[in-house]
Design a protein around this motif. Sequence first.
Motif, PDB file in Angstrom:
ATOM      1  N   ASP A 128       0.858  -1.185   0.000  1.00 62.21           N
ATOM      2  CA  ASP A 128       0.000   0.000   0.000  1.00 62.21           C
ATOM      3  C   ASP A 128       0.884   1.221   0.000  1.00 62.21           C
ATOM      4  N   PHE A 129       0.567   2.163  -0.867  1.00 65.09           N
ATOM      5  CA  PHE A 129       1.267   3.446  -0.794  1.00 65.09           C
ATOM      6  C   PHE A 129       0.241   4.494  -0.387  1.00 65.09           C
ATOM      7  N   HIS A 130       0.451   5.117   0.735  1.00 64.91           N
ATOM      8  CA  HIS A 130      -0.447   6.176   1.225  1.00 64.91           C
ATOM      9  C   HIS A 130      -1.912   5.711   1.220  1.00 64.91           C
ATOM     10  N   GLY A 131      -2.132   4.508   1.720  1.00 61.58           N
ATOM     11  CA  GLY A 131      -3.500   4.003   1.861  1.00 61.58           C
ATOM     12  C   GLY A 131      -4.112   3.471   0.571  1.00 61.58           C
ATOM     13  N   ARG A 191      -0.285  -1.140 -17.294  1.00 62.01           N
ATOM     14  CA  ARG A 191      -0.379   0.309 -17.503  1.00 62.01           C
ATOM     15  C   ARG A 191       0.649   1.039 -16.636  1.00 62.01           C
ATOM     16  N   SER A 192       0.915   2.271 -17.023  1.00 60.35           N
ATOM     17  CA  SER A 192       1.835   3.097 -16.265  1.00 60.35           C
ATOM     18  C   SER A 192       1.311   3.258 -14.833  1.00 60.35           C
ATOM     19  N   GLY A 193       2.182   3.036 -13.867  1.00 61.04           N
ATOM     20  CA  GLY A 193       1.787   3.182 -12.462  1.00 61.04           C
ATOM     21  C   GLY A 193       1.213   1.919 -11.850  1.00 61.04           C
ATOM     22  N   SER A 194       1.233   0.808 -12.577  1.00 61.55           N
ATOM     23  CA  SER A 194       0.617  -0.423 -12.050  1.00 61.55           C
ATOM     24  C   SER A 194       1.541  -1.171 -11.079  1.00 61.55           C
ATOM     25  N   GLY A 195       2.804  -0.783 -11.015  1.00 61.57           N
ATOM     26  CA  GLY A 195       3.677  -1.394 -10.004  1.00 61.57           C
ATOM     27  C   GLY A 195       4.828  -2.228 -10.531  1.00 61.57           C
ATOM     28  N   LYS A 196       5.123  -2.128 -11.815  1.00 61.60           N
ATOM     29  CA  LYS A 196       6.178  -2.973 -12.412  1.00 61.60           C
ATOM     30  C   LYS A 196       7.557  -2.644 -11.802  1.00 61.60           C
ATOM     31  N   SER A 197       7.900  -1.369 -11.812  1.00 56.51           N
ATOM     32  CA  SER A 197       9.215  -0.994 -11.258  1.00 56.51           C
ATOM     33  C   SER A 197       9.270  -1.281  -9.760  1.00 56.51           C
ATOM     34  N   THR A 198       8.124  -1.136  -9.094  1.00 52.04           N
ATOM     35  CA  THR A 198       8.086  -1.404  -7.648  1.00 52.04           C
ATOM     36  C   THR A 198       8.483  -2.854  -7.373  1.00 52.04           C
ATOM     37  N   LEU A 199       8.054  -3.780  -8.211  1.00 52.20           N
ATOM     38  CA  LEU A 199       8.418  -5.191  -8.003  1.00 52.20           C
ATOM     39  C   LEU A 199       9.941  -5.373  -8.033  1.00 52.20           C
ATOM     40  N   ILE A 206      14.947  -1.842  -2.004  1.00 53.20           N
ATOM     41  CA  ILE A 206      14.811  -0.376  -2.066  1.00 53.20           C
ATOM     42  C   ILE A 206      13.419   0.012  -1.555  1.00 53.20           C
ATOM     43  N   LEU A 207      12.422  -0.813  -1.872  1.00 52.23           N
ATOM     44  CA  LEU A 207      11.068  -0.640  -1.351  1.00 52.23           C
ATOM     45  C   LEU A 207      10.695  -1.917  -0.594  1.00 52.23           C
ATOM     46  N   HIS A 208       9.683  -1.814   0.261  1.00 54.68           N
ATOM     47  CA  HIS A 208       9.349  -2.934   1.140  1.00 54.68           C
ATOM     48  C   HIS A 208       7.882  -3.311   1.038  1.00 54.68           C
ATOM     49  N   SER A 210      18.331   0.795 -14.150  1.00 48.77           N
ATOM     50  CA  SER A 210      17.129   1.543 -13.786  1.00 48.77           C
ATOM     51  C   SER A 210      16.686   2.466 -14.921  1.00 48.77           C
ATOM     52  N   GLN A 211      15.443   2.943 -14.818  1.00 48.11           N
ATOM     53  CA  GLN A 211      14.957   3.973 -15.751  1.00 48.11           C
ATOM     54  C   GLN A 211      15.801   5.238 -15.619  1.00 48.11           C
ATOM     55  N   ASP A 212      16.288   5.448 -14.416  1.00 48.52           N
ATOM     56  CA  ASP A 212      17.061   6.647 -14.117  1.00 48.52           C
ATOM     57  C   ASP A 212      18.526   6.383 -14.468  1.00 48.52           C
ATOM     58  N   SER A 234       9.104  -3.028 -19.717  1.00 44.00           N
ATOM     59  CA  SER A 234       9.226  -2.246 -20.944  1.00 44.00           C
ATOM     60  C   SER A 234       7.869  -2.038 -21.607  1.00 44.00           C
ATOM     61  N   HIS A 235       7.671  -0.817 -22.102  1.00 42.89           N
ATOM     62  CA  HIS A 235       6.496  -0.538 -22.929  1.00 42.89           C
ATOM     63  C   HIS A 235       6.865  -0.663 -24.403  1.00 42.89           C
ATOM     64  N   ASP A 236       8.112  -1.098 -24.622  1.00 37.18           N
ATOM     65  CA  ASP A 236       8.675  -1.088 -25.957  1.00 37.18           C
ATOM     66  C   ASP A 236       8.339  -2.389 -26.683  1.00 37.18           C
TER      67      ASP A 236
HETATM   68  N1  LIG Z   1       8.267   5.164  -2.707  1.00 42.07           N
HETATM   69  C1  LIG Z   1       7.015   5.362  -3.096  1.00 42.07           C
HETATM   70  N2  LIG Z   1       6.141   6.018  -2.289  1.00 42.07           N
HETATM   71  C2  LIG Z   1       4.871   6.225  -2.654  1.00 42.07           C
HETATM   72  N3  LIG Z   1       4.356   5.828  -3.835  1.00 42.07           N
HETATM   73  C3  LIG Z   1       5.179   5.191  -4.677  1.00 42.07           C
HETATM   74  C4  LIG Z   1       6.542   4.918  -4.352  1.00 42.07           C
HETATM   75  N4  LIG Z   1       7.108   4.261  -5.388  1.00 42.07           N
HETATM   76  C5  LIG Z   1       6.145   4.118  -6.325  1.00 42.07           C
HETATM   77  N5  LIG Z   1       5.000   4.677  -5.903  1.00 42.07           N
HETATM   78  C6  LIG Z   1       3.745   4.699  -6.626  1.00 42.07           C
HETATM   79  O1  LIG Z   1       3.407   3.355  -6.924  1.00 42.07           O
HETATM   80  C7  LIG Z   1       2.810   3.283  -8.213  1.00 42.07           C
HETATM   81  C8  LIG Z   1       3.549   2.282  -9.065  1.00 42.07           C
HETATM   82  O2  LIG Z   1       4.808   2.820  -9.468  1.00 42.07           O
HETATM   83  P1  LIG Z   1       5.786   2.017 -10.436  1.00 42.07           P
HETATM   84  O3  LIG Z   1       6.917   2.931 -10.743  1.00 42.07           O
HETATM   85  O4  LIG Z   1       6.077   0.700  -9.840  1.00 42.07           O
HETATM   86  O5  LIG Z   1       4.857   1.828 -11.700  1.00 42.07           O
HETATM   87  P2  LIG Z   1       5.197   1.223 -13.138  1.00 42.07           P
HETATM   88  O6  LIG Z   1       4.178   0.188 -13.435  1.00 42.07           O
HETATM   89  O7  LIG Z   1       6.628   0.798 -13.197  1.00 42.07           O
HETATM   90  O8  LIG Z   1       4.963   2.510 -14.039  1.00 42.07           O
HETATM   91  P3  LIG Z   1       5.597   2.990 -15.451  1.00 42.07           P
HETATM   92  O9  LIG Z   1       5.109   2.003 -16.486  1.00 42.07           O
HETATM   93  O10 LIG Z   1       5.025   4.350 -15.625  1.00 42.07           O
HETATM   94  O11 LIG Z   1       7.102   3.000 -15.295  1.00 42.07           O
HETATM   95  C9  LIG Z   1       2.794   4.694  -8.785  1.00 42.07           C
HETATM   96  O12 LIG Z   1       1.519   5.264  -8.563  1.00 42.07           O
HETATM   97  C10 LIG Z   1       3.853   5.395  -7.969  1.00 42.07           C
HETATM   98  O13 LIG Z   1       3.572   6.771  -7.841  1.00 42.07           O
END
Ligand SMILES: Nc1ncnc2c1ncn2[C@@H]1O[C@H](COP(=O)(O)OP(=O)(O)OP(=O)(O)O)[C@@H](O)[C@H]1O
Length: 214
Positions: free
Chosen positions: A14-17, A39-47, A54-56, A85-87, A192-194
Amino acid sequence: MSSELIRYKDICVDFHGSCLFSNFNLTVNKGDKLILKGRSGSGKSTLLKILLGILHVDDGEVFYRGRKISPSNIWDIRKEIAYVSQDTDIGEGIVKDLINEIFSFDHNQGRKYHRKRNSLLEYFGLDRSIVYKKFEDLSGGEKQRICIIISVLLGKEIFLLDEVTSALDLELKEKVVDFFLENENWTLLVVSHDNTWDRVAMDEVFVDGCEINA
Ligand SMILES: Nc1ncnc2c1ncn2[C@@H]1O[C@H](COP(=O)(O)OP(=O)(O)OP(=O)(O)O)[C@@H](O)[C@H]1O
């Protein structure tokens, strides 16, 4: 003998609830080539960032080679995983010095990389003189290729590749994709979206907010 390398077991984030993952499960075996889609923001990079500590997770567990990842073993795990990384802002200064600095770290010391570095520069369409330029002055695509080359030089077999082809032209995208897919032993987790990655048969994992099908 199990070839399992990585396992996300019932993870919840959960991020911010707001729920990002709810009881997500995924097993990655040695040699798997997985592409995370969604989709963008679905959590791929978070995994990927969870695997690197880096994240928990808020609930559930993540295992690496059968051991639950924790602060006490995360540094050992990171030593085995190459993360691009993307960065791409990995530092400032002359490219050669940046690379030398990475190879001066304890666990990378002693690796002979100059000859391989030059052949990788050539393969990825970069002139050898690029190593005398300032990293911060390079184009986005040049920075991406230098980051890829560094990840390969480290000699690891597990790669987390987050949008590593986004700034490249089609010919270079194909070179990068071919390069990573040709080594059977390498384990790839690609974000990748590529659609260049689509021309080869990779196993797809769909990441869709709290609804995930692996
Ligand atoms: N450290 C964090 N604190 C709060 N929210 C976060 C944090 N890291 C990621 N998020 C949120 O979690 C969601 C998923 O982010 P993530 O970067 O994993 O998405 P993604 O699927 O890789 O997106 P994209 O395809 O745009 O790269 C986003 O809404 C992002 O804002």
